[in-house]
Design a protein around this motif. Sequence first.
Motif, mmCIF file in Angstrom:
data_model
loop_
_atom_site.group_PDB
_atom_site.id
_atom_site.type_symbol
_atom_site.label_atom_id
_atom_site.label_comp_id
_atom_site.label_asym_id
_atom_site.label_seq_id
_atom_site.Cartn_x
_atom_site.Cartn_y
_atom_site.Cartn_z
ATOM 1 N N ASN A 34 20.309 64.082 -32.632
ATOM 2 C CA ASN A 34 21.154 63.149 -33.357
ATOM 3 C C ASN A 34 20.427 61.823 -33.587
ATOM 4 N N ASN A 35 19.680 61.785 -34.648
ATOM 5 C CA ASN A 35 18.927 60.556 -34.897
ATOM 6 C C ASN A 35 19.147 60.059 -36.322
ATOM 7 N N GLU A 36 18.621 58.920 -36.612
ATOM 8 C CA GLU A 36 18.828 58.305 -37.926
ATOM 9 C C GLU A 36 18.445 59.265 -39.048
ATOM 10 N N LYS A 37 17.379 59.961 -38.810
ATOM 11 C CA LYS A 37 16.836 60.799 -39.873
ATOM 12 C C LYS A 37 17.791 61.911 -40.313
ATOM 13 N N SER A 38 18.590 62.389 -39.318
ATOM 14 C CA SER A 38 19.433 63.515 -39.676
ATOM 15 C C SER A 38 20.771 63.087 -40.289
ATOM 16 N N ALA A 39 21.117 61.806 -40.171
ATOM 17 C CA ALA A 39 22.418 61.348 -40.668
ATOM 18 C C ALA A 39 22.622 61.683 -42.140
ATOM 19 N N GLU A 40 21.578 61.538 -42.905
ATOM 20 C CA GLU A 40 21.723 61.745 -44.357
ATOM 21 C C GLU A 40 21.986 63.206 -44.737
ATOM 22 N N ASN A 41 21.862 64.109 -43.761
ATOM 23 C CA ASN A 41 22.089 65.518 -44.076
ATOM 24 C C ASN A 41 23.549 65.955 -43.945
ATOM 25 N N PHE A 42 24.406 65.066 -43.431
ATOM 26 C CA PHE A 42 25.761 65.485 -43.088
ATOM 27 C C PHE A 42 26.810 64.536 -43.640
ATOM 28 N N GLY A 43 28.063 65.023 -43.597
ATOM 29 C CA GLY A 43 29.177 64.122 -43.849
ATOM 30 C C GLY A 43 29.468 63.419 -42.539
ATOM 31 N N THR A 44 29.694 62.092 -42.568
ATOM 32 C CA THR A 44 29.938 61.382 -41.308
ATOM 33 C C THR A 44 31.335 60.784 -41.266
ATOM 34 N N ILE A 45 31.861 60.748 -40.049
ATOM 35 C CA ILE A 45 33.259 60.392 -39.836
ATOM 36 C C ILE A 45 33.342 59.208 -38.883
ATOM 37 N N VAL A 46 34.185 58.217 -39.230
ATOM 38 C CA VAL A 46 34.475 57.127 -38.295
ATOM 39 C C VAL A 46 35.967 57.213 -37.985
ATOM 40 N N SER A 47 36.310 57.221 -36.672
ATOM 41 C CA SER A 47 37.717 57.387 -36.322
ATOM 42 C C SER A 47 38.178 56.288 -35.384
ATOM 43 N N ASP A 48 39.525 56.116 -35.267
ATOM 44 C CA ASP A 48 40.057 55.106 -34.339
ATOM 45 C C ASP A 48 40.470 55.788 -33.031
ATOM 46 N N LEU A 49 41.176 55.063 -32.167
ATOM 47 C CA LEU A 49 41.512 55.596 -30.848
ATOM 48 C C LEU A 49 42.494 56.767 -30.902
ATOM 49 N N ASP A 50 43.271 56.832 -31.955
ATOM 50 C CA ASP A 50 44.199 57.966 -32.125
ATOM 51 C C ASP A 50 43.532 59.148 -32.800
ATOM 52 N N ASP A 51 42.206 59.098 -32.982
ATOM 53 C CA ASP A 51 41.457 60.114 -33.714
ATOM 54 C C ASP A 51 41.806 60.130 -35.195
ATOM 55 N N LYS A 52 42.346 59.026 -35.666
ATOM 56 C CA LYS A 52 42.627 58.928 -37.096
ATOM 57 C C LYS A 52 41.325 58.566 -37.809
ATOM 58 N N VAL A 53 41.055 59.249 -38.908
ATOM 59 C CA VAL A 53 39.815 58.969 -39.642
ATOM 60 C C VAL A 53 40.004 57.691 -40.455
ATOM 61 N N VAL A 54 39.139 56.709 -40.213
ATOM 62 C CA VAL A 54 39.253 55.466 -40.966
ATOM 63 C C VAL A 54 38.202 55.387 -42.075
ATOM 64 N N HIS A 55 37.204 56.291 -41.995
ATOM 65 C CA HIS A 55 36.104 56.203 -42.937
ATOM 66 C C HIS A 55 35.418 57.551 -43.003
ATOM 67 N N TYR A 56 35.171 58.060 -44.219
ATOM 68 C CA TYR A 56 34.394 59.294 -44.345
ATOM 69 C C TYR A 56 33.306 59.065 -45.391
ATOM 70 N N VAL A 57 32.080 59.311 -45.031
ATOM 71 C CA VAL A 57 30.983 59.156 -45.998
ATOM 72 C C VAL A 57 30.174 60.447 -46.049
ATOM 73 N N GLU A 58 30.047 61.038 -47.216
ATOM 74 C CA GLU A 58 29.256 62.254 -47.363
ATOM 75 C C GLU A 58 27.783 61.873 -47.496
ATOM 76 N N LYS A 59 26.970 62.464 -46.635
ATOM 77 C CA LYS A 59 25.523 62.241 -46.647
ATOM 78 C C LYS A 59 25.138 60.777 -46.889
ATOM 79 N N PRO A 60 25.456 59.923 -45.909
ATOM 80 C CA PRO A 60 25.174 58.483 -46.065
ATOM 81 C C PRO A 60 23.669 58.206 -46.091
ATOM 82 N N GLU A 61 23.305 57.080 -46.683
ATOM 83 C CA GLU A 61 21.888 56.742 -46.760
ATOM 84 C C GLU A 61 21.334 56.312 -45.415
#
Length: 421
Positions: A155-182
């Motif tokens: 799990n390193n910087e280099k691999s982030a761009e290959n995936f969709g990434t998820i940011v969630s809050d304490l309730d596991d609610k998704v607050v942000h979704y970015v597909e293959k971020p730079e």
Amino acid sequence: TTKAIILVGGDTRGTRFRPLSLDVPKPLFPIAGKPLLAHIIESLSELPSLKEIFLIGFYEESIFKDFLSEIKRSYPNIIIKYLREYKAMGTAGGLFHFRDEIKRNSPDNFFVIHADIICNFPFKEILEFYNDKNNYYNDLDCKTVIMGISKLPQNNEKSAENFGTIVSDLDDKVVHYVEKPESKVSNLINGGIYLFDSKYIINKIAKQKLKKEVLSNDDYHAEFVDSDVVSLEHDILSNLPDDESFFVYKTKSYWRQVKNPGSALIANELRLQDAYQKQKSFKTIPSSSNIIQPVFIDPSTVVSKTAKIGPFVSIGPNTFIADGVRIKNSIILDGVNVKPNACILNSIISNNSTIGKWARIEGTKIHVDDLLTYIEQNGVKFNKACILSSDSHVNDDIYVKNCVVLPNKSIKSDVKYEVVM
Ligand code: GTP
């Protein structure tokens, strides 16, 4: 009730899986002795509320014919169908195109699953998570669950761009979704399994399509906007957090996408390990001192008692493994003939191939946590896995290292880092 849609893609998509996809379409490629799709369907079949599974893709109908008739026999109480898109419609376009079929019998929700993943398929847990969010929290309304993988291989910087990434809050609610971020946004990535409220998501896709239709009627955009094509990951998911009904089910389970031949070897390793730990009754020949588990050997295959097999080897039906053979970290498909004292390491050997006496077929070992399935040799990229396509014939005493051999080739002299065509 619930339904499940498995996105199987189509012919043009399998390019990174070449040359293996020339022989078997990727969703039917055997991992730990079973087609990728069979692993998903087996796990889905354990859900009591699931009555229908649709495969959506743009392969010709005939591709799944035999597989479907066989799998339907195993699960007679589940309707399993292939729905063919007339062209590639993206991961959400097909859901809209076949919405009537999906909404028939008014399911409460439905799963959408990428066909090219191997993990522990926690469908039960995701369904429970969805129901819990809706039943036990008065102030929460859950309409979408995405499976988030928190333990990414390397799990390193280099691999982030290959995936969709998820940011969630304490309730596991998704607050942000970015597909293959730079650049790296979060450690939590899209695992390719979703559970959607049926009406909600079809409406969302319809709205997105409308937007695209408007664009495609305007002369400037018409050329590059096709309103039939909608991507869940690019067009839909990033807008869902606004509705505050998008949640992430996090898992630390093993997980791997099967994108290229090297990742098929890793998926095979992870799945064999899982089956072995659970001691699931995958058919394997009785343990002998020359079998290093986990190993899958089809019951119709004959293995000499003096051959040493494993760990992480799957061998398909009607194959013959002669005396003194050594096989490790490899997938051997159907009807292969491995002659005495041959050695196969980190390789995939396709249907009806022959490996001569004392021949050595060798790839580079890929660590399970390593996303890099290529190595560079003089500035050229090569698969770490050594791949022989169907009807390859390797003569006695020949050394084949990190090669891709296209179908119907005879190898009569040593080859290293080559595409043999
Ligand atoms: P990349 O291929 O690197 O973009 O990775 P990804 O994980 O984002 O894959 P992608 O979105 O291409 O595919 C995810 C799953 O959806 C795979 O199982 C594909 O076979 C499937 N898929 C992709 N495009 C289509 C499509 O147009 N129609 C259908 N039915 N399935 C699709």
